[in-house]
Design a protein around this motif. Structure first.
Motif, PDB file in Angstrom:
ATOM      1  N   LYS A 176       0.621  -1.011  -0.038  1.00 22.47           N
ATOM      2  CA  LYS A 176       0.348  -0.392  -0.122  1.00 22.47           C
ATOM      3  C   LYS A 176       0.432   0.746   0.416  1.00 22.47           C
ATOM      4  CE  LYS A 176      -3.825  -1.933   2.436  1.00 22.47           C
ATOM      5  NZ  LYS A 176      -5.337  -1.437   3.491  1.00 22.47           N
ATOM      6  N   PRO A 177       1.456   1.372  -0.607  1.00 22.46           N
ATOM      7  CA  PRO A 177       2.821   2.718  -1.536  1.00 22.46           C
ATOM      8  C   PRO A 177       1.915   3.791  -1.064  1.00 22.46           C
ATOM      9  CG  PRO A 177       3.356   1.511  -2.182  1.00 22.46           C
ATOM     10  CD  PRO A 177       1.999   0.152  -1.759  1.00 22.46           C
ATOM     11  N   ALA A 178       1.298   5.095  -0.787  1.00 19.41           N
ATOM     12  CA  ALA A 178       0.788   5.900  -1.092  1.00 19.41           C
ATOM     13  C   ALA A 178       0.740   7.297  -0.631  1.00 19.41           C
ATOM     14  CB  ALA A 178      -0.676   5.292  -0.649  1.00 19.41           C
ATOM     15  N   VAL A 179       0.303   8.429  -1.539  1.00 23.91           N
ATOM     16  CA  VAL A 179       0.488   9.581  -1.063  1.00 23.91           C
ATOM     17  C   VAL A 179      -0.676   9.954  -0.210  1.00 23.91           C
ATOM     18  CG1 VAL A 179       0.956  11.928  -1.217  1.00 23.91           C
ATOM     19  CG2 VAL A 179       1.928  10.396  -3.122  1.00 23.91           C
ATOM     20  N   LEU A 180      -0.790   9.894   1.289  1.00 22.97           N
ATOM     21  CA  LEU A 180      -1.838  10.535   2.108  1.00 22.97           C
ATOM     22  C   LEU A 180      -1.849  11.158   3.235  1.00 22.97           C
ATOM     23  CD1 LEU A 180      -1.962   6.150   3.451  1.00 22.97           C
ATOM     24  CD2 LEU A 180      -3.342   7.750   1.813  1.00 22.97           C
ATOM     25  N   LYS A 181      -3.200  12.091   3.224  1.00 21.97           N
ATOM     26  CA  LYS A 181      -3.507  12.757   4.103  1.00 21.97           C
ATOM     27  C   LYS A 181      -3.879  12.462   5.773  1.00 21.97           C
ATOM     28  CE  LYS A 181      -4.819  18.078   3.288  1.00 21.97           C
ATOM     29  NZ  LYS A 181      -5.060  18.602   2.078  1.00 21.97           N
ATOM     30  N   TYR A 182      -3.062  13.415   6.444  1.00 22.35           N
ATOM     31  CA  TYR A 182      -3.999  13.344   7.433  1.00 22.35           C
ATOM     32  C   TYR A 182      -5.705  13.948   7.373  1.00 22.35           C
ATOM     33  CZ  TYR A 182      -5.593  13.133  12.117  1.00 22.35           C
ATOM     34  OH  TYR A 182      -6.459  12.560  13.575  1.00 22.35           O
ATOM     35  N   LYS A 183      -6.867  13.038   8.254  1.00 18.44           N
ATOM     36  CA  LYS A 183      -8.560  13.609   8.057  1.00 18.44           C
ATOM     37  C   LYS A 183      -8.496  13.827   6.918  1.00 18.44           C
ATOM     38  CE  LYS A 183      -7.762  16.604  12.059  1.00 18.44           C
ATOM     39  NZ  LYS A 183      -8.863  16.831  12.804  1.00 18.44           N
ATOM     40  N   GLY A 184      -7.804  12.478   5.421  1.00 20.47           N
ATOM     41  CA  GLY A 184      -8.760  12.488   4.024  1.00 20.47           C
ATOM     42  C   GLY A 184      -8.888  11.108   4.357  1.00 20.47           C
ATOM     43  N   ARG A 185     -10.259  10.984   3.294  1.00 18.27           N
ATOM     44  CA  ARG A 185     -11.198  10.098   3.353  1.00 18.27           C
ATOM     45  C   ARG A 185     -10.318   9.029   3.808  1.00 18.27           C
ATOM     46  NH1 ARG A 185     -11.072   7.761  -1.693  1.00 18.27           N
ATOM     47  NH2 ARG A 185      -9.570   8.097  -3.322  1.00 18.27           N
ATOM     48  N   LYS A 186      -9.002   8.508   3.577  1.00 20.61           N
ATOM     49  CA  LYS A 186      -8.927   6.574   3.266  1.00 20.61           C
ATOM     50  C   LYS A 186      -7.708   7.058   4.554  1.00 20.61           C
ATOM     51  CE  LYS A 186      -7.568   5.842  -1.035  1.00 20.61           C
ATOM     52  NZ  LYS A 186      -6.386   5.441  -1.862  1.00 20.61           N
ATOM     53  N   VAL A 187      -7.781   7.680   6.048  1.00 15.68           N
ATOM     54  CA  VAL A 187      -7.141   7.793   7.123  1.00 15.68           C
ATOM     55  C   VAL A 187      -8.182   8.364   8.294  1.00 15.68           C
ATOM     56  CG1 VAL A 187      -5.161   8.474   8.094  1.00 15.68           C
ATOM     57  CG2 VAL A 187      -4.750   8.631   5.589  1.00 15.68           C
ATOM     58  N   ARG A 188      -7.677   7.445   9.147  1.00 21.66           N
ATOM     59  CA  ARG A 188      -8.713   6.896  10.423  1.00 21.66           C
ATOM     60  C   ARG A 188      -7.831   7.941  11.388  1.00 21.66           C
ATOM     61  NH1 ARG A 188     -10.381   0.621  11.231  1.00 21.66           N
ATOM     62  NH2 ARG A 188      -8.934   0.241  13.120  1.00 21.66           N
ATOM     63  N   ALA A 189      -7.015   7.574  11.795  1.00 14.21           N
ATOM     64  CA  ALA A 189      -6.488   7.901  12.701  1.00 14.21           C
ATOM     65  C   ALA A 189      -4.792   8.219  13.113  1.00 14.21           C
ATOM     66  CB  ALA A 189      -6.869   6.868  13.898  1.00 14.21           C
ATOM     67  N   TYR A 190      -4.156   8.703  14.061  1.00 15.13           N
ATOM     68  CA  TYR A 190      -2.327   8.597  13.836  1.00 15.13           C
ATOM     69  C   TYR A 190      -2.015   8.009  14.962  1.00 15.13           C
ATOM     70  CZ  TYR A 190      -1.924  12.767  16.637  1.00 15.13           C
ATOM     71  OH  TYR A 190      -2.368  13.241  17.595  1.00 15.13           O
ATOM     72  N   ARG A 191      -1.046   7.712  14.649  1.00 12.21           N
ATOM     73  CA  ARG A 191       0.402   7.316  15.900  1.00 12.21           C
ATOM     74  C   ARG A 191       1.336   7.932  15.868  1.00 12.21           C
ATOM     75  NH1 ARG A 191       3.914   3.927  16.925  1.00 12.21           N
ATOM     76  NH2 ARG A 191       2.575   2.645  14.738  1.00 12.21           N
ATOM     77  N   LEU A 192       1.764   8.185  17.033  1.00 17.20           N
ATOM     78  CA  LEU A 192       3.479   9.344  16.592  1.00 17.20           C
ATOM     79  C   LEU A 192       4.234   9.067  18.209  1.00 17.20           C
ATOM     80  CD1 LEU A 192       5.247  11.670  15.111  1.00 17.20           C
ATOM     81  CD2 LEU A 192       3.565  12.853  16.720  1.00 17.20           C
ATOM     82  N   ASP A 193       5.264   8.668  17.454  1.00 21.50           N
ATOM     83  CA  ASP A 193       6.369   8.517  18.673  1.00 21.50           C
ATOM     84  C   ASP A 193       5.851   9.510  20.381  1.00 21.50           C
ATOM     85  OD1 ASP A 193       8.754   9.498  20.630  1.00 21.50           O
ATOM     86  OD2 ASP A 193       8.580   7.664  19.147  1.00 21.50           O
ATOM     87  N   PRO A 194       5.584   9.122  21.493  1.00 27.96           N
ATOM     88  CA  PRO A 194       5.480  10.157  22.654  1.00 27.96           C
ATOM     89  C   PRO A 194       6.718  11.250  22.628  1.00 27.96           C
ATOM     90  CG  PRO A 194       5.360   8.402  23.103  1.00 27.96           C
ATOM     91  CD  PRO A 194       6.116   7.669  21.876  1.00 27.96           C
ATOM     92  N   THR A 195       7.321  11.513  22.393  1.00 29.86           N
ATOM     93  CA  THR A 195       8.790  12.392  22.475  1.00 29.86           C
ATOM     94  C   THR A 195       8.760  13.143  21.538  1.00 29.86           C
ATOM     95  OG1 THR A 195      10.747  11.012  23.642  1.00 29.86           O
ATOM     96  CG2 THR A 195      10.945  13.215  22.955  1.00 29.86           C
ATOM     97  N   ILE A 196       7.843  12.895  20.608  1.00 29.88           N
ATOM     98  CA  ILE A 196       7.796  13.597  19.436  1.00 29.88           C
ATOM     99  C   ILE A 196       6.670  14.575  19.470  1.00 29.88           C
ATOM    100  CG2 ILE A 196       7.881  14.344  16.857  1.00 29.88           C
ATOM    101  CD1 ILE A 196       9.370  11.666  16.695  1.00 29.88           C
ATOM    102  N   ALA A 197       5.836  13.835  19.596  1.00 24.63           N
ATOM    103  CA  ALA A 197       3.738  14.221  19.820  1.00 24.63           C
ATOM    104  C   ALA A 197       4.754  15.992  21.301  1.00 24.63           C
ATOM    105  CB  ALA A 197       3.125  13.249  20.653  1.00 24.63           C
ATOM    106  N   ALA A 198       5.168  15.695  22.007  1.00 22.97           N
ATOM    107  CA  ALA A 198       5.600  16.329  22.875  1.00 22.97           C
ATOM    108  C   ALA A 198       5.952  17.873  22.462  1.00 22.97           C
ATOM    109  CB  ALA A 198       5.699  15.405  24.453  1.00 22.97           C
ATOM    110  N   LYS A 199       7.292  16.916  21.918  1.00 22.33           N
ATOM    111  CA  LYS A 199       7.789  18.409  20.993  1.00 22.33           C
ATOM    112  C   LYS A 199       7.117  18.706  20.678  1.00 22.33           C
ATOM    113  CE  LYS A 199      12.690  16.462  20.809  1.00 22.33           C
ATOM    114  NZ  LYS A 199      13.674  16.300  20.053  1.00 22.33           N
ATOM    115  N   LEU A 200       5.528  18.708  19.470  1.00 22.06           N
ATOM    116  CA  LEU A 200       4.638  19.146  18.546  1.00 22.06           C
ATOM    117  C   LEU A 200       4.114  20.049  19.427  1.00 22.06           C
ATOM    118  CD1 LEU A 200       5.148  16.907  15.594  1.00 22.06           C
ATOM    119  CD2 LEU A 200       5.921  19.320  16.208  1.00 22.06           C
ATOM    120  N   GLY A 201       3.432  19.890  21.139  1.00 18.83           N
ATOM    121  CA  GLY A 201       2.779  20.432  21.521  1.00 18.83           C
ATOM    122  C   GLY A 201       0.963  18.965  21.691  1.00 18.83           C
ATOM    123  N   ILE A 202       1.394  17.498  20.389  1.00 21.01           N
ATOM    124  CA  ILE A 202      -0.311  17.716  20.151  1.00 21.01           C
ATOM    125  C   ILE A 202      -0.687  16.098  21.039  1.00 21.01           C
ATOM    126  CG2 ILE A 202      -0.260  18.856  18.048  1.00 21.01           C
ATOM    127  CD1 ILE A 202       0.787  16.494  16.732  1.00 21.01           C
TER     128      ILE A 202
END
Length: 94
Positions: free
Chosen positions: A62-88
């Motif tokens: 399934k290689p593809a160009v995807l957009k979060y909140k796009g029609r094919k994507v329902r969720a995300y998971r991000l490394d907690p350290t990176i999430a903290a740096k980004l404030g999300i």
């Protein structure tokens, strides 16, 4: 094709799609308009700026160009350290 396991978009089938590493870079946009090497910059572009990027399943499917909140994507998971740096949150749904 390689991938970075620190960011995954979960598609409508429940498959995790990871940030694809192509020629040593993470690629933003179908036209590859930005090619960061840093997963934090890529994650910011995808999850905060609303850009699309290249993703692939761990096994290369399934290689593809995807957009979060796009029609094919329902969720995300991000490394907690990176999430903290980004404030999300480290996980979210679209």
């Amino acid at each position: 094709m390689n991938h970075n396991p620190k960011l995954a978009l979960i598609d409508s089938d429940g498959d995790e799609r990871f940030a694809a590493i192509i020629n040593g870079t993470l690629q933003i946009g179908k036209d590859r308009r930005r090619t960061p090497t840093c997963i934090e910059a890529f994650s910011r572009a995808i999850l905060i700026e609303g850009e699309d990027g290249r993703f692939v399943c761990r096994d290369g499917r399934k290689p593809a160009v995807l957009k979060y909140k796009g029609r094919k994507v329902r969720a995300y998971r991000l490394d907690p350290t990176i999430a903290a740096k980004l404030g999300i949150p480290a996980q979210g749904t679209s």
